[in-house]
Motif scaffolding. Structure first.
Motif, PDB file in Angstrom:
ATOM      1  N   ALA A   1       0.195   5.214   1.226  1.00 25.15           N
ATOM      2  CA  ALA A   1      -0.755   6.158   1.816  1.00 25.15           C
ATOM      3  C   ALA A   1      -0.750   7.465   1.017  1.00 25.15           C
ATOM      4  N   CYS A   2      -1.871   8.214   1.076  1.00 29.77           N
ATOM      5  CA  CYS A   2      -1.995   9.422   0.244  1.00 29.77           C
ATOM      6  C   CYS A   2      -1.112  10.556   0.741  1.00 29.77           C
TER       7      CYS A   2
ATOM      8  N   HIS B   1      -3.034  -3.045   9.828  1.00 31.09           N
ATOM      9  CA  HIS B   1      -2.014  -2.792   8.803  1.00 31.09           C
ATOM     10  C   HIS B   1      -0.701  -2.294   9.428  1.00 31.09           C
TER      11      HIS B   1
ATOM     12  N   PRO C   1      -0.322   6.523   8.753  1.00 30.12           N
ATOM     13  CA  PRO C   1      -0.566   6.144   7.355  1.00 30.12           C
ATOM     14  C   PRO C   1      -1.308   4.816   7.217  1.00 30.12           C
ATOM     15  N   GLN C   2      -1.240   3.974   8.238  1.00 28.33           N
ATOM     16  CA  GLN C   2      -1.913   2.663   8.140  1.00 28.33           C
ATOM     17  C   GLN C   2      -3.425   2.791   8.082  1.00 28.33           C
TER      18      GLN C   2
ATOM     19  N   PRO D   1      -5.781   5.092   0.474  1.00 27.98           N
ATOM     20  CA  PRO D   1      -4.532   4.419   0.133  1.00 27.98           C
ATOM     21  C   PRO D   1      -4.584   3.849  -1.282  1.00 27.98           C
ATOM     22  N   ARG D   2      -3.421   3.681  -1.869  1.00 27.49           N
ATOM     23  CA  ARG D   2      -3.324   2.973  -3.151  1.00 27.49           C
ATOM     24  C   ARG D   2      -2.846   1.565  -2.818  1.00 27.49           C
ATOM     25  N   TRP D   3      -3.646   0.562  -3.109  1.00 28.41           N
ATOM     26  CA  TRP D   3      -3.260  -0.824  -2.817  1.00 28.41           C
ATOM     27  C   TRP D   3      -2.471  -1.379  -3.984  1.00 28.41           C
TER      28      TRP D   3
ATOM     29  N   CYS E   1      -3.219  10.667   7.658  1.00 28.33           N
ATOM     30  CA  CYS E   1      -1.817  10.724   7.205  1.00 28.33           C
ATOM     31  C   CYS E   1      -1.098  11.890   7.868  1.00 28.33           C
TER      32      CYS E   1
ATOM     33  N   CYS F   1      -4.864   5.491   6.483  1.00 27.54           N
ATOM     34  CA  CYS F   1      -5.089   6.476   5.411  1.00 27.54           C
ATOM     35  C   CYS F   1      -6.478   6.265   4.803  1.00 27.54           C
TER      36      CYS F   1
ATOM     37  N   SER G   1       0.842  -1.198   0.000  1.00 32.79           N
ATOM     38  CA  SER G   1       0.000   0.000   0.000  1.00 32.79           C
ATOM     39  C   SER G   1       0.869   1.237   0.000  1.00 32.79           C
TER      40      SER G   1
END
Ligand SMILES: [Zn+2]
Ligand SMILES: [Zn+2]
Length: 314
Positions: free
Chosen positions: A81-82, A261, A93-94, A99-101, A88, A96, A79
């Motif tokens: 985070a943004c 996460h 960030p876990q 998030p982009r996975w 964030c 977020c 992942s």
């Protein structure tokens, strides 16, 4: 062309020849050396998952490989985070919000954002490196709990891979650790890594729930000593409610904390702990298997000893 495991729908997993992924502007092509299986993969395969992209979808999120451009060995973080949402900005960030996975480790190659890559220590094998992803989540859960000085006696509910990793980390911190699981093989595994084993828990300073079922959430609360802390590591199925006893929450001042996460720094710490042998990844490894054996491995993963299958796609 590369070979990749592609999900076409719930239960419909095919190993196919597909075009090599085309890295985007901020991405790097990584040749996959090893990807390990996890309970989340089983859920994704059998019934789909909220973080899966639309079908046909690639999956596999514990991925170690070699950068095509530099030859550097890397763990592909699952992942990114943004960096901009409130969570964030609060350095969490876990959790977020956008998030982009990064999924697709069960393939010969994956295109991944350069910012999600972690350097693998020289003396750590790819299969061990891939396990830094779940170990980072276990580290994060321990981080969420009170320190050893105030919580020297820890209980771990559930002896799957996550429970075993939690027990290993807590033993390394020299806490007294009891792991509870109904399966004798998993209790024996916990004893091998220096924990005590039991069929149930009682009166611990801190209890880690690593099952992910509402009854287990309740048992974790009931097994916590007055003034103690319960850390919920296992995610229950979507839409599930848990019934918890109110009395100890109020009169015994229990702290209940979620753990989800991990943050990038925890991934780097996990890689170091695997490289120096603090956590023995081989105790959890099964295989290696090739891509064609992935469905069999996923189907076999949940019984007997806690294990993670090592998939070597190339
Ligand atoms: Zn996982
Ligand atoms: Zn964010």
């Amino acid at each position: 062309m590369i070979r990749a495991a592609i999900l076409h729908g719930p239960g419909d997993l095919r190993i196919e020849h597909v075009d090599e992924p085309e890295p985007g502007p901020d991405e790097v092509l990584v040749h996959v050396d090893a990807a390990t299986t996890c309970g989340t993969d089983v859920k994704m395969w059998r019934r789909g998952h909220p973080i899966l992209p639309p079908y046909p979808a690639r999956f596999g999120h514990e991925t170690a490989g070699t950068r095509a451009d530099t030859g550097e060995r890397v763990l592909v973080g699952d992942s990114l985070a943004c960096g901009e949402c409130r969570q964030c900005r609060a350095e969490r960030p876990q959790i977020c919000r956008s998030p982009r996975w990064i999924l697709g480790g069960f393939a010969e190659a994956i295109a991944a954002p350069a910012g999600a890559l972690h350097r693998v220590p020289d003396d750590l094998e790819p299969a061990g490196a891939a396990m830094a992803e779940p170990l980072a989540a276990a580290l994060h859960a321990v981080e969420r709990a009170p320190a050893r000085a105030v919580a020297p006696d820890a209980g771990v509910l559930g002896g799957g891979p996550m429970g075993q990793m939690l027990a290993a980390l807590l033993v390394a911190e020299r806490r007294t650790v009891t792991l509870a699981d109904p399966h004798a093989e998993r209790r024996a595994q916990a004893e091998e890594l220096g924990a005590m084993a039991a069929e149930s828990l009682a009166d611990h300073d801190v209890v880690f729930e690593a099952v992910g079922r509402p009854e287990a959430w309740r048992s974790a609360v009931e097994a916590c000593a007055p003034g103690g802390c319960v850390v919920f590591v296992g995610g229950c199925a979507a839409g599930t409610d848990a019934q918890l006893p109110t009395r100890p929450l109020h009169y015994d001042e229990l702290d209940l904390r979620g753990a989800f996460h991990h943050a990038p720094a925890e991934v780097d710490r996990a890689l170091a702990l695997l490289a120096d042998g603090t956590v023995d990844w081989r105790a959890l490894a099964a295989g290696p298997v090739g891509l064609d054996e992935l469905p069999t491995a996923l189907a076999a993963g949940t019984e007997g000893r806690a294990r993670k299958w090592v998939v070597e796609p190339r």
